[in-house]
Design an enzyme around this catalytic site. Structure first.
Site, short mmCIF file in Angstrom:
data_model
loop_
_atom_site.label_atom_id
_atom_site.label_comp_id
_atom_site.label_asym_id
_atom_site.label_seq_id
_atom_site.Cartn_x
_atom_site.Cartn_y
_atom_site.Cartn_z
N CYS A 244 16.82 31.89 17.40
CA CYS A 244 16.49 33.23 16.89
C CYS A 244 15.84 34.13 17.94
CB CYS A 244 15.58 33.12 15.67
SG CYS A 244 14.40 31.77 15.74
N HIS B 117 10.42 38.13 14.17
CA HIS B 117 9.81 37.82 15.48
C HIS B 117 9.66 39.12 16.28
CE1 HIS B 117 10.46 33.70 14.59
NE2 HIS B 117 11.50 33.43 15.38
O1 25A Z 1 16.28 20.66 15.67
P1 25A Z 1 16.69 22.05 15.45
O2 25A Z 1 18.12 22.18 15.11
O3 25A Z 1 16.33 22.94 16.57
O4 25A Z 1 15.95 22.59 14.17
C1 25A Z 1 14.57 22.52 14.05
C2 25A Z 1 14.08 23.39 12.97
O5 25A Z 1 14.49 24.72 13.19
C3 25A Z 1 14.99 25.30 12.01
C4 25A Z 1 15.35 24.21 11.07
O6 25A Z 1 14.90 24.57 9.78
C5 25A Z 1 14.54 23.02 11.58
O7 25A Z 1 13.37 22.89 10.82
N1 25A Z 1 16.07 26.12 12.45
C6 25A Z 1 17.23 25.75 13.01
N2 25A Z 1 17.93 26.80 13.37
C7 25A Z 1 17.18 27.88 13.03
C8 25A Z 1 17.34 29.27 13.17
N3 25A Z 1 18.41 29.79 13.77
C9 25A Z 1 16.02 27.44 12.43
N4 25A Z 1 15.10 28.27 11.99
C10 25A Z 1 15.32 29.57 12.12
N5 25A Z 1 16.38 30.06 12.69
P2 25A Z 1 15.84 24.72 8.51
O8 25A Z 1 15.04 25.29 7.44
O9 25A Z 1 17.09 25.41 8.88
O10 25A Z 1 16.36 23.24 8.13
C11 25A Z 1 15.63 22.05 8.38
C12 25A Z 1 14.87 21.74 7.12
O11 25A Z 1 15.15 20.48 6.59
C13 25A Z 1 14.08 20.27 5.64
N6 25A Z 1 13.56 18.95 5.77
C14 25A Z 1 12.61 18.54 6.62
N7 25A Z 1 12.35 17.23 6.46
C15 25A Z 1 13.16 16.84 5.47
C16 25A Z 1 13.92 17.94 5.03
N8 25A Z 1 14.81 17.85 4.08
C17 25A Z 1 15.00 16.65 3.49
N9 25A Z 1 14.31 15.55 3.86
C18 25A Z 1 13.38 15.60 4.83
N10 25A Z 1 12.70 14.50 5.19
C19 25A Z 1 13.00 21.23 5.96
O12 25A Z 1 12.86 22.38 5.21
C20 25A Z 1 13.39 21.65 7.36
O13 25A Z 1 12.74 22.80 7.69
P3 25A Z 1 13.54 22.83 3.88
O14 25A Z 1 12.85 22.19 2.75
O15 25A Z 1 13.51 24.34 4.00
O16 25A Z 1 15.04 22.28 3.91
C21 25A Z 1 16.05 23.07 4.41
C22 25A Z 1 17.38 22.62 3.82
O17 25A Z 1 17.97 21.52 4.57
C23 25A Z 1 18.41 20.50 3.70
N11 25A Z 1 18.45 19.21 4.36
C24 25A Z 1 17.49 18.58 5.02
N12 25A Z 1 17.89 17.38 5.41
C25 25A Z 1 19.15 17.23 4.97
C26 25A Z 1 19.53 18.41 4.32
N13 25A Z 1 20.74 18.56 3.78
C27 25A Z 1 21.61 17.55 3.88
N14 25A Z 1 21.32 16.36 4.47
C28 25A Z 1 20.11 16.17 5.03
N15 25A Z 1 19.82 14.99 5.61
C29 25A Z 1 17.41 20.55 2.59
O18 25A Z 1 17.87 20.00 1.41
C30 25A Z 1 17.26 22.04 2.41
O19 25A Z 1 18.33 22.55 1.65
O1 L14 Z 2 16.18 26.19 17.95
O2 L14 Z 2 10.07 26.82 14.81
O3 L14 Z 2 16.97 27.56 16.50
O4 L14 Z 2 10.39 28.96 14.85
C1 L14 Z 2 14.42 28.23 15.81
C2 L14 Z 2 13.13 28.34 15.07
C3 L14 Z 2 13.72 26.02 16.68
C4 L14 Z 2 12.42 26.16 15.92
C5 L14 Z 2 16.06 26.86 16.91
C6 L14 Z 2 10.75 27.81 15.08
C7 L14 Z 2 14.82 26.83 16.07
C8 L14 Z 2 12.06 27.61 15.77
#
Ligand code: 25A
Ligand code: L14
Length: 358
Positions: free
Chosen positions: A129, A252
């Site tokens: 983002c 942001h």
């Molecule tokens: O590693 P990365 O890719 O860099 O991502 C790190 C973090 O950045 C966010 C993302 O949050 C993640 O937390 N992110 C990625 N790209 C982004 C962007 N462009 C970004 N944020 C902003 N801009 P997220 O909200 O996209 O998704 C991750 C979320 O998973 C949930 N979670 C955490 N622990 C969990 C869990 N869910 C299930 N079991 C666990 N133990 C948590 O928040 C986390 O933030 P949530 O409650 O808001 O859930 C989001 C959706 O994701 C689904 N989900 C989670 N795990 C799975 C799943 N779906 C299918 N299979 C899974 N295994 C949840 O059900 C919910 O719908």
């Molecule tokens: O890599 O925690 O897209 O604000 C963006 C949101 C990483 C985490 C990504 C945060 C995420 C970040």
């Protein structure tokens, strides 16, 4: 006319819920939407165009008949399931960091490099983002005057870390207002769910987003460096970032210093920003007009203001860049990529699977 079947993975999350909203507003011809999330959320109801969708648990078989799959459930979910979506014939638009540096995967901000979609292999990555909003603001300047270096400090909202970080922030703020000492507040998620220590964000500023790497920058900072180079298709541009979390829920803000290759006047720089799609110049200091996070929430554009010359460096320019991290930073950029794929006739199955099935 073709109508698409679309899957949203992580549909109940902070980004996933916005993806549904952006799909509702989109010009994409949509036949059905499949709502996918973890087992925890299976059975929940989400709404799409007045219809109730039952959230299904994500499995390897979830993508049968799907044309476009939008992923935002964290990197490990994309790592495991995006290749299954491609195998089933879908095109994946991935919001996580997992595939961003993969040479088979274009890293796309449509205003900047939609052309990179042409050679996709089933997965297209959305940049971080913080990087996306900086790219839309800098690309108009880079196109005409070149870009030598970028030094950025971010002021990032908590929603980037998901719904649970929003909940944690609101709880801490309420406890503080109720009289609890700021140093007595407890935290379980921020600054980074994956790190050992956690610090309260209420009335605070934390100079850590994501975990630290071995050069003392955080992953968030290194993502801004690497993703800027890949998105601009220019390894020579110099980029250093300092990423800071502040107690703002969404949008942001960034203080950005750039050095252009050619000298440009401030009027020329402002005109380039104002003319570019997706950016809005909000810069009238005589009337105290500059971008603010609260005004950017819910908007798809990136707002740029406080554009001014460096006091010492001839080609140095400072500016303030603000955008909704959940929209242009995530959900809108993903849906916009899907629209670009559709417009270019690129929503099609991939013949050879170049990703590992796990
Ligand atoms: O590693 P990365 O890719 O860099 O991502 C790190 C973090 O950045 C966010 C993302 O949050 C993640 O937390 N992110 C990625 N790209 C982004 C962007 N462009 C970004 N944020 C902003 N801009 P997220 O909200 O996209 O998704 C991750 C979320 O998973 C949930 N979670 C955490 N622990 C969990 C869990 N869910 C299930 N079991 C666990 N133990 C948590 O928040 C986390 O933030 P949530 O409650 O808001 O859930 C989001 C959706 O994701 C689904 N989900 C989670 N795990 C799975 C799943 N779906 C299918 N299979 C899974 N295994 C949840 O059900 C919910 O719908
Ligand atoms: O890599 O925690 O897209 O604000 C963006 C949101 C990483 C985490 C990504 C945060 C995420 C970040």
């Amino acid at each position: 006319m073709t109508q698409y079947n679309i899957a949203v993975v992580g549909v109940t999350g902070a980004v996933g819920t916005r993806m549904l909203e952006q799909l509702e507003e989109s010009t994409l011809p949509i036949e059905t939407v499949r709502a996918l999330a973890s087992k925890r959320s299976a059975g929940k109801i989400v709404e799409f165009k007045g219809q109730e969708l039952v959230v299904e648990e994500l499995t390897e078989e979830s993508f049968e008949g799907i044309d476009i799959a939008l992923f935002s459930a964290g990197g490990s979910v994309s790592e495991k399931y995006a290749p299954y979506a491609v195998k089933a014939g879908a095109v994946v638009v991935d919001n996580t960091s997992f595939f961003r540096q993969n040479p088979n995967v274009p890293l796309v901000v449509p205003e900047v490099n939609a052309h990179a979609l042409e050679k996709h292999n089933g997965i297209i990555a959305c940049p971080n983002c913080s990087t996306i909003q900086m790219m839309v603001a800098l690309e108009p300047i880079r196109r005409t005057y070149g870009l030598e270096r970028v030094i950025v400090s971010t002021y990032q909202a908590v929603s980037g870390a998901g719904q649970s970080a929003i909940n944690e922030t609101n709880r801490e703020l309420q406890e503080a207002l109720d009289g609890k000492a700021l140093t007595e507040l407890s935290a379980e998620i921020l600054p980074s769910a994956g790190d050992k220590k956690h610090y309260p964000i209420a009335y605070n500023a934390l100079a850590q987003i994501d975990v630290f790497t071995d050069n003392d920058y955080t992953y968030e900072e290194m993502k801004m460096t690497k993703e800027t180079k890949k998105n601009l298709e220019d390894e020579s541009v110099k980029v250093s970032a300092t990423c800071v979390r502040i107690p703002v829920l969404s949008a942001h803000s960034e203080s950005v210093y750039i050095e252009t290759k050619e000298t440009a006047s401030i009027e020329e720089i402002k005109a380039a920003i104002a003319a570019f799609p997706g950016t809005v110049l909000e810069d009238d200091v005589a009337h105290q007009v500059y971008p603010q996070a609260v005004n950017a929430v819910g908007r798809k554009e990136t707002f740029v203001g406080r554009v001014r010359k460096d006091l010492d460096v001839e080609n140095g320019v400072h500016m303030w860049i603000v955008s909704d991290n959940l929209l242009k930073g995530a959900a809108w950029n993903s849906v916009q990529i899907a629209e670009s794929l559709h417009e270019r006739g690129l929503v099609r199955p991939t013949e050879e699977l170049v990703y590992e099935l796990k």
